[in-house]
Design a protein around this motif. Structure first.
Motif, PDB file in Angstrom:
ATOM      1  N   TYR A   1     -14.118   0.342  17.944  1.00 29.82           N
ATOM      2  CA  TYR A   1     -12.767   0.062  18.450  1.00 29.82           C
ATOM      3  C   TYR A   1     -12.395  -1.424  18.496  1.00 29.82           C
ATOM      4  O   TYR A   1     -11.301  -1.764  18.935  1.00 29.82           O
ATOM      5  CB  TYR A   1     -12.604   0.653  19.854  1.00 29.82           C
ATOM      6  CG  TYR A   1     -12.949   2.117  19.917  1.00 29.82           C
ATOM      7  CD1 TYR A   1     -12.126   3.084  19.315  1.00 29.82           C
ATOM      8  CD2 TYR A   1     -14.097   2.564  20.571  1.00 29.82           C
ATOM      9  CE1 TYR A   1     -12.447   4.436  19.355  1.00 29.82           C
ATOM     10  CE2 TYR A   1     -14.419   3.911  20.619  1.00 29.82           C
ATOM     11  CZ  TYR A   1     -13.602   4.839  20.003  1.00 29.82           C
ATOM     12  OH  TYR A   1     -13.929   6.181  20.054  1.00 29.82           O
ATOM     13  N   GLY A   2     -13.289  -2.298  18.052  1.00 30.26           N
ATOM     14  CA  GLY A   2     -12.993  -3.732  18.112  1.00 30.26           C
ATOM     15  C   GLY A   2     -12.350  -4.286  16.868  1.00 30.26           C
ATOM     16  O   GLY A   2     -12.065  -5.480  16.794  1.00 30.26           O
TER      17      GLY A   2
ATOM     18  N   ALA B   1     -11.677   2.689  24.814  1.00 36.04           N
ATOM     19  CA  ALA B   1     -11.367   2.077  23.524  1.00 36.04           C
ATOM     20  C   ALA B   1     -10.374   0.922  23.642  1.00 36.04           C
ATOM     21  O   ALA B   1     -10.584  -0.159  23.074  1.00 36.04           O
ATOM     22  CB  ALA B   1     -10.839   3.139  22.564  1.00 36.04           C
ATOM     23  N   LYS B   2      -9.299   1.125  24.405  1.00 37.17           N
ATOM     24  CA  LYS B   2      -8.252   0.101  24.451  1.00 37.17           C
ATOM     25  C   LYS B   2      -8.672  -1.142  25.239  1.00 37.17           C
ATOM     26  O   LYS B   2      -8.033  -2.198  25.122  1.00 37.17           O
ATOM     27  CB  LYS B   2      -6.961   0.671  25.016  1.00 37.17           C
ATOM     28  CG  LYS B   2      -7.026   1.115  26.461  1.00 37.17           C
ATOM     29  CD  LYS B   2      -5.656   1.646  26.892  1.00 37.17           C
ATOM     30  CE  LYS B   2      -5.634   2.145  28.331  1.00 37.17           C
ATOM     31  NZ  LYS B   2      -4.296   2.631  28.710  1.00 37.17           N
ATOM     32  N   TYR B   3      -9.735  -1.047  26.019  1.00 37.17           N
ATOM     33  CA  TYR B   3     -10.190  -2.204  26.796  1.00 37.17           C
ATOM     34  C   TYR B   3     -11.326  -2.959  26.111  1.00 37.17           C
ATOM     35  O   TYR B   3     -11.766  -3.997  26.608  1.00 37.17           O
ATOM     36  CB  TYR B   3     -10.595  -1.765  28.203  1.00 37.17           C
ATOM     37  CG  TYR B   3      -9.422  -1.243  28.998  1.00 37.17           C
ATOM     38  CD1 TYR B   3      -8.407  -2.095  29.407  1.00 37.17           C
ATOM     39  CD2 TYR B   3      -9.309   0.114  29.294  1.00 37.17           C
ATOM     40  CE1 TYR B   3      -7.315  -1.611  30.113  1.00 37.17           C
ATOM     41  CE2 TYR B   3      -8.220   0.602  29.999  1.00 37.17           C
ATOM     42  CZ  TYR B   3      -7.218  -0.262  30.399  1.00 37.17           C
ATOM     43  OH  TYR B   3      -6.126   0.214  31.092  1.00 37.17           O
TER      44      TYR B   3
ATOM     45  N   GLN C   1     -10.773  -4.562  23.618  1.00 36.42           N
ATOM     46  CA  GLN C   1     -10.080  -5.773  23.207  1.00 36.42           C
ATOM     47  C   GLN C   1     -10.305  -6.919  24.197  1.00 36.42           C
ATOM     48  O   GLN C   1     -10.347  -8.093  23.805  1.00 36.42           O
ATOM     49  CB  GLN C   1      -8.583  -5.504  23.047  1.00 36.42           C
ATOM     50  CG  GLN C   1      -7.788  -6.644  22.422  1.00 36.42           C
ATOM     51  CD  GLN C   1      -8.193  -6.921  20.977  1.00 36.42           C
ATOM     52  OE1 GLN C   1      -8.413  -6.007  20.199  1.00 36.42           O
ATOM     53  NE2 GLN C   1      -8.294  -8.198  20.622  1.00 36.42           N
ATOM     54  N   ILE C   2     -10.439  -6.606  25.499  1.00 38.59           N
ATOM     55  CA  ILE C   2     -10.699  -7.651  26.498  1.00 38.59           C
ATOM     56  C   ILE C   2     -12.026  -8.336  26.194  1.00 38.59           C
ATOM     57  O   ILE C   2     -12.145  -9.564  26.250  1.00 38.59           O
ATOM     58  CB  ILE C   2     -10.718  -7.047  27.921  1.00 38.59           C
ATOM     59  CG1 ILE C   2      -9.365  -6.452  28.267  1.00 38.59           C
ATOM     60  CG2 ILE C   2     -11.125  -8.107  28.945  1.00 38.59           C
ATOM     61  CD1 ILE C   2      -9.330  -5.754  29.623  1.00 38.59           C
ATOM     62  N   TRP C   3     -13.021  -7.532  25.879  1.00 39.83           N
ATOM     63  CA  TRP C   3     -14.338  -8.061  25.522  1.00 39.83           C
ATOM     64  C   TRP C   3     -14.258  -8.897  24.255  1.00 39.83           C
ATOM     65  O   TRP C   3     -14.784 -10.022  24.203  1.00 39.83           O
ATOM     66  CB  TRP C   3     -15.296  -6.889  25.353  1.00 39.83           C
ATOM     67  CG  TRP C   3     -16.689  -7.221  24.926  1.00 39.83           C
ATOM     68  CD1 TRP C   3     -17.291  -8.451  24.916  1.00 39.83           C
ATOM     69  CD2 TRP C   3     -17.666  -6.302  24.440  1.00 39.83           C
ATOM     70  NE1 TRP C   3     -18.581  -8.349  24.457  1.00 39.83           N
ATOM     71  CE2 TRP C   3     -18.846  -7.040  24.160  1.00 39.83           C
ATOM     72  CE3 TRP C   3     -17.669  -4.925  24.214  1.00 39.83           C
ATOM     73  CZ2 TRP C   3     -19.998  -6.440  23.664  1.00 39.83           C
ATOM     74  CZ3 TRP C   3     -18.823  -4.336  23.721  1.00 39.83           C
ATOM     75  CH2 TRP C   3     -19.968  -5.084  23.452  1.00 39.83           C
ATOM     76  N   LYS C   4     -13.584  -8.387  23.257  1.00 36.45           N
ATOM     77  CA  LYS C   4     -13.444  -9.108  21.990  1.00 36.45           C
ATOM     78  C   LYS C   4     -12.711 -10.439  22.193  1.00 36.45           C
ATOM     79  O   LYS C   4     -13.118 -11.481  21.657  1.00 36.45           O
ATOM     80  CB  LYS C   4     -12.706  -8.244  20.974  1.00 36.45           C
ATOM     81  CG  LYS C   4     -12.464  -8.931  19.631  1.00 36.45           C
ATOM     82  CD  LYS C   4     -11.625  -8.045  18.721  1.00 36.45           C
ATOM     83  CE  LYS C   4     -11.206  -8.757  17.455  1.00 36.45           C
ATOM     84  NZ  LYS C   4     -10.328  -7.904  16.610  1.00 36.45           N
ATOM     85  N   ASP C   5     -11.636 -10.429  22.962  1.00 34.06           N
ATOM     86  CA  ASP C   5     -10.885 -11.661  23.226  1.00 34.06           C
ATOM     87  C   ASP C   5     -11.757 -12.690  23.948  1.00 34.06           C
ATOM     88  O   ASP C   5     -11.650 -13.905  23.683  1.00 34.06           O
ATOM     89  CB  ASP C   5      -9.633 -11.366  24.051  1.00 34.06           C
ATOM     90  CG  ASP C   5      -8.539 -10.669  23.246  1.00 34.06           C
ATOM     91  OD1 ASP C   5      -8.622 -10.695  22.003  1.00 34.06           O
ATOM     92  OD2 ASP C   5      -7.619 -10.089  23.862  1.00 34.06           O
TER      93      ASP C   5
END
Length: 351
Positions: free
Chosen positions: A179-180, A334-336, A338-342
């Protein structure tokens, strides 16, 4: 003054000669002038006729050897010559040797082997590195103390930063893969249940054109990366102790550096679980995660190995993973991801 006085002054004040020659000149001078009785008073007078010196000669132009008496004929001094520009050896002894210095020699002590006054006990390697001590050390090999690295200087990057990165980890890293939006950019050696104890032995890596997977060890031997992101630890919570976990983790870090010596290694702190999940009373709890993360942080040298902890970005005021961010108290929705990736994009090292 006569020929003898002229000879003596020439030897002492203008010529640099060996001590034996000076002794002969001085003896002749004292015999002619009748000033030999002044030796009894032990003075370190400027004419050099005093008794044993105290080694405090200033080592300037008339005391090139840095001895207690200007003519260098006194007994060995206490080594406190100031080692200035006319005392290149920086010693207080007549032979210019002095005791081993502490490495802080300044101008006039080009070897940096004595304290500013040219003496002192054996050095501690804290040489100032100023003029006269170009190596900045007091150690025999001139190495000095290694400079401590400062805090990491992170920069914000785009997704292409991860094009030469490999992500190694357990089911949470699998979530990043799925999901990233990095599956087409980065490489992933990740599998549900992967632990630090079996990291190199697990056959989890797909090879194009082959049905059989290979181990992480083999994959790292066959490929080269500039960055490694490591995230393991949640599955190990019920095994061993903090100490045994960290000991094994150290071995993993060392071996990763052997396999990929040019890569930046990012050690990622173990993600916490929700406070509700932590309070269930089993081995998965935030107290144990915090204890392990504190030790993981110590493995970073901020040169080639860096510690990243996403927890502040995904935890609530109770210190646990935000309830809405997870479907099971452990894994990010899945949608969170992105917080880790950012967070990773905002904490990149650019070399």
């Amino acid at each position: 003054m006569g020929a003898v006085g002229f000879l003596y002054l020439n030897y002492v004040d203008h010529w640099q000669v060996y001590a034996g020659t000076v002794e002969q000149a001085k003896a002749l001078y004292l015999e002619v002038t009748g000033r030999g009785d002044e030796r009894e008073n032990g003075s370190g007078s400027p004419d050099g006729t005093g008794g044993p010196g105290d080694g405090t000669g200033n080592g300037e132009s008339e005391n090139p050897e840095g001895s207690g008496s200007p003519d260098g004929t006194s007994e060995p001094g206490d080594g406190t010559g100031n080692g200035e520009s006319e005392n290149p050896e920086g010693s207080g002894n007549p032979d210019g040797t002095g005791e081993p210095g502490d490495g802080t020699g300044e101008v006039g002590n080009p070897e940096g082997i004595g304290s500013p006054d040219g003496t002192g006990e054996p050095g501690d390697g804290t040489g100032s590195g100023e003029v006269g001590n170009p190596e900045g050390s007091g150690n025999p090999d001139g190495a000095g103390r290694p400079e401590e690295p400062g805090p990491p200087e992170y920069v914000t990057v785009e997704d292409d930063y991860f094009s030469d990165a490999v992500f190694i980890g357990d089911s949470r890293t699998v979530g990043m893969y799925e999901y990233g939006e990095l599956e087409e950019i980065s490489t992933f050696y990740a599998s549900t249940g992967l632990t630090v104890y079996k990291l190199f032995d697990s056959a989890i890596v797909n090879v194009p054109g082959q049905k059989q997977k290979i181990t992480v060890e083999e994959a790292l031997q066959n490929n080269s990366f500039s960055k490694i992101y490591l995230m393991v630890g949640i599955n190990e919570m019920g095994t061993g102790t903090v100490e045994t976990f960290i000991e094994k983790y150290k071995e993993v870090v060392a071996h990763l550096q052997e396999l990929q010596p040019e890569a930046i290694l990012y050690i990622q702190g173990i993600m916490k679980v929700t406070t509700k999940r932590s309070e269930q009373g089993d081995y998965i709890n935030n107290e144990g995660i915090i204890a392990r993360n504190q030790e993981l942080e110590k493995l970073a040298d901020n040169r080639q190995v860096f510690y990243l902890d996403v927890n502040p970005a995904i935890c609530d005021e109770t210190g646990g993973l935000v309830e809405d961010y997870t479907f099971d108290g452990v894994h990010l929705k899945a949608k969170y991801i992105q917080i880790w990736k950012d967070y990773l994009k905002q904490h990149a090292i650019q070399k």
